[in-house]
Design an enzyme around this catalytic site. Structure first.
Site, PDB file in Angstrom:
ATOM      1  N   THR A 111       0.833  -1.199  -0.142  1.00  0.00           N
ATOM      2  CA  THR A 111      -0.105  -0.047  -0.103  1.00  0.00           C
ATOM      3  C   THR A 111       0.990   1.368   0.095  1.00  0.00           C
ATOM      4  O   THR A 111       0.361   2.070  -0.414  1.00  0.00           O
ATOM      5  CB  THR A 111      -0.828   0.052   1.458  1.00  0.00           C
ATOM      6  OG1 THR A 111      -1.973  -1.094   1.223  1.00  0.00           O
ATOM      7  CG2 THR A 111      -1.828   1.211   1.115  1.00  0.00           C
ATOM      8  N   SER A 115       2.114  -7.903  -0.445  1.00  0.00           N
ATOM      9  CA  SER A 115       2.646  -8.570   0.557  1.00  0.00           C
ATOM     10  C   SER A 115       2.047  -9.950   0.673  1.00  0.00           C
ATOM     11  O   SER A 115       2.456 -11.174   0.974  1.00  0.00           O
ATOM     12  CB  SER A 115       2.519  -8.214   2.039  1.00  0.00           C
ATOM     13  OG  SER A 115       0.981  -7.898   2.458  1.00  0.00           O
ATOM     14  N   THR A 146       1.287  -4.271   4.607  1.00  0.00           N
ATOM     15  CA  THR A 146       0.915  -4.683   6.082  1.00  0.00           C
ATOM     16  C   THR A 146       0.150  -6.061   6.010  1.00  0.00           C
ATOM     17  O   THR A 146       0.080  -6.524   7.171  1.00  0.00           O
ATOM     18  CB  THR A 146       0.143  -3.586   6.626  1.00  0.00           C
ATOM     19  OG1 THR A 146      -1.146  -3.569   5.952  1.00  0.00           O
ATOM     20  CG2 THR A 146       0.746  -2.203   6.595  1.00  0.00           C
TER      21      THR A 146
END
Length: 327
Positions: free
Chosen positions: A11, A55, A87
């Site tokens: 992000t 991720s 994250t």
């Protein structure tokens, strides 16, 4: 101070595109250029772009490859390392890094919850804090760290607690080990480091799969049938302090006779017990059946640890000893 930055996407690096939504498009240099005040830190950044993926797509092997490059940067004189990524899996990648990172130099993970196209994007502030921590001598010998929202968390205890809040990263059993205050790194808690585990080879990772099973109401273990034929380990996230339905207990015991089975709690904080409750399916019963206590480790962390140990060739006694020491 020299700090090496590895930008892995996520992000923090996402911008819009014609197909709708946001995707990873900004490189490390773009991230650095968007951080007010970074030049005033006196830190010289060596920016690397090994890959740019969500991720959710990262693998153990890819993370370990980045750590190899990070170790080479330290050997070349870097005073610390920053890794930016999505994250979604950051608590797992940072924990993996902490298991194998042998260096005194800080290894700091960060990211963002608001992408750069949104008002109040948090990536620049998080990156600035991470760079400050990586360059600060007081952050040495603490293993891997997570810098987010001007809080500093130990990678071994950090958790993502909210799907969208900028305050998502917490350490339920400890709290932050420090803060960044007016540009100054303030470490409040010192943590003894464990000896680093051997870096598992690609062959070991490919040969060892670890499943994660979250126990739920009326769970009889039917979904675990045949698991020991396809996986080399299992982590169970049980109720409360480590309980499962009575019908599930013998299923887990049978599995524990064939592969390592680690017992954790699905609660999100607190430890599983070892010797308090005595009913069938309680923690005492499960320990008698051969399960390994996961202590304070969250299920995701326990899975990373178990796979790392298995991939490194650890036998049953070694696995029990490491979990007893680290959980």
């Amino acid at each position: 101070m020299d700090v090496t930055l590895f930008a892995l996407g996520g992000t923090i690096s996402m911008t819009g595109h014609d197909g709708g939504g946001v995707v990873s498009r900004l490189g490390g240099a773009d991230l650095v250029a968007a951080v007010p005040g970074l030049a005033g830190t006196g830190v010289s950044l060596d920016v690397r772009d090994p890959r740019a993926v969500p991720s959710a797509n990262l693998t153990f092997g890819q993370v370990l490859d980045v750590l190899d490059d990070a170790a080479a940067a330290v050997a070349g004189g870097a005073h610390g390392v920053v890794v930016t990524q999505g994250t979604d899996t950051l608590e797992e990648t940072a924990f993996l890094a902490d298991l194998v990172w042998p260096h005194a130099q800080p290894l700091v993970f960060t990211g963002a919850m608001r992408n750069p196209t949104l008002p109040g994007a948090d990536g620049p502030a998080n990156l600035l804090a991470a760079v400050r921590v990586a360059a600060d001598r007081t952050a040495r010998d603490l293993g891997a760290l997570v810098a987010f929202k001007n809080e500093i968390h130990a990678a071994r205890w950090v958790a993502k607690s909210h799907s969208s809040s900028t305050a998502t990263f917490v350490s339920p059993n400890l709290g932050p080990v420090g803060h960044v205050v007016e540009g100054r790194v303030r470490l409040l808690v010192g943590l003894p480091r464990h000896a680093p585990l051997p870096r598992p080879a690609a062959e070991g990772l490919a040969a060892n799969r670890v499943a994660l099973h979250t126990v739920s109401l009326d769970d009889d273990g039917t979904g675990l049938a045949g698991l020991a034929d396809s996986h080399q380990g299992l982590v169970v996230a049980g109720f409360g302090v480590g309980h499962v339905p009575a019908d599930l207990a013998p299923v887990l015991g049978e599995l524990a006779g064939r592969i390592p089975v680690v017992l954790t709690s699905r609660s999100g904080a607190g430890s599983v017990f070892t010797d308090t409750y005595g009913a069938v399916g309680s923690e005492r019963d499960l320990m008698r059946r051969g399960l390994i206590g996961g202590g304070l480790l969250r299920s995701y962390q326990a899975r990373v640890l178990l796979r790392t140990l298995l991939a490194g060739g650890a036998d049953a006694d070694r696995i029990r000893a490491v979990f007893a020491d680290r959980s």
